[in-house]
Design an enzyme around this catalytic site. Structure first.
Site, mmCIF file in Angstrom:
data_model
loop_
_atom_site.group_PDB
_atom_site.id
_atom_site.type_symbol
_atom_site.label_atom_id
_atom_site.label_comp_id
_atom_site.label_asym_id
_atom_site.label_seq_id
_atom_site.Cartn_x
_atom_site.Cartn_y
_atom_site.Cartn_z
ATOM 1 N N ASP A 175 19.415 -40.139 56.612
ATOM 2 C CA ASP A 175 18.507 -39.648 55.577
ATOM 3 C C ASP A 175 17.060 -39.914 55.982
ATOM 4 O OD1 ASP A 175 20.708 -39.016 54.057
ATOM 5 O OD2 ASP A 175 20.619 -40.852 52.860
HETATM 6 N N1 URA Z 1 24.643 -43.073 54.161
HETATM 7 C C1 URA Z 1 23.553 -42.778 53.428
HETATM 8 O O1 URA Z 1 23.590 -42.825 52.220
HETATM 9 N N2 URA Z 1 22.439 -42.425 54.091
HETATM 10 C C2 URA Z 1 22.344 -42.375 55.430
HETATM 11 O O2 URA Z 1 21.284 -42.073 55.972
HETATM 12 C C3 URA Z 1 23.480 -42.681 56.173
HETATM 13 C C4 URA Z 1 24.626 -43.023 55.520
#
Ligand code: URA
Length: 234
Positions: free
Chosen positions: A104
């Site tokens: 993310d």
């Molecule tokens: N899980 C999440 O919520 N975000 C990420 O970036 C990776 C795994």
């Protein structure tokens, strides 16, 4: 055997046009002799190709480790936000590496980049069942009940998560490690939310047995070593 201009455009930032001009200016040698033309054939495994006297070893693929900072999208381009490929050093940009999977925008840590489609495919394959390990800070301390909920496989509207591991820091239970073998959208955050906790900080620290290099500063990129590639059978 491959064409000299392919050898050099795969391995360096020179364009084919530049390579033709370098050949004309007698700056390229093959086994010590001036290259005759840009389309002459060379053996990429045996011939010695030099530009301005510098030996250029042939290579087509690149495998990079990035310590991703917050604020960057795991993408090759975007109209609004900065993207992770902007963090690749200039001299490696011509390889056109792309991110293997996604973190993310607000997640930090270990992200691999490559231009090898097969490597990407292999790592992303659910068959591979590769564990990803995350360090997370929560707005509420985690409990042993949460550990059980993670281990039992959680149900969501759109998928059922495979059993996952939650480890609580005994000194501070709002700090946890989570291991998941899938990579569904926002998976770690959603699993934490399901037990009533919000993730306030998230960082990926390992993919399978590959650890994020603790010496790699946030925002920095380095090539994977042969030993690290071997972890994935590459
Ligand atoms: N899980 C999440 O919520 N975000 C990420 O970036 C990776 C795994």
């Amino acid at each position: 055997m491959i064409r000299l201009d392919k050898y050099l455009s795969d391995s360096t930032a020179f364009s084919r046009k530049e390579i033709r001009s370098l050949v004309k200016r007698r700056t390229i040698t093959v086994n010590g002799n001036f290259a005759r033309s840009a389309d002459m054939k060379v053996n990429e495994n045996a011939d010695t190709v030099c530009v301005n006297g510098e030996n250029i070893v042939y290579r087509k693929f690149i495998y990079l480790m990035l310590n991703k900072p917050q604020g960057y999208l795991s993408a090759t381009e975007d109209d609004r936000d900065p993207v992770v490929v902007e963090l690749i050093p200039e001299e490696l940009k011509h390889f056109a590496a792309f991110p293997v999977g996604r973190l993310d925008k607000d997640t930090e840590g270990l992200l691999l980049l490559t231009n090898d489609g097969q490597f990407d495919h292999e790592l992303m394959s659910p068959r591979k069942n590769l564990y990803k390990r995350y360090y997370a800070e929560l707005d509420t301390p985690a409990t042993e009940e949460d550990v059980k909920a993670f281990a039992s496989g959680m149900h969501f509207k759109d998928f059922t998560a495979k059993p996952a591991r939650l480890e609580i820091d005994p000194e501070d239970p709002s700090k946890v490690y989570v291991e998941i073998s899938e990579g569904k959208y926002h998976q770690v955050k959603r699993m934490c939310e399901q037990v009533g906790k919000n993730v306030v900080f998230l960082k990926r620290v390992a993919i399978g047995d590959l650890q994020l290099d603790p010496a790699l500063e946030c925002g920095k990129v380095r090539e994977l070593t042969a030993g690290e590639l071997a972890i994935f059978g590459w």
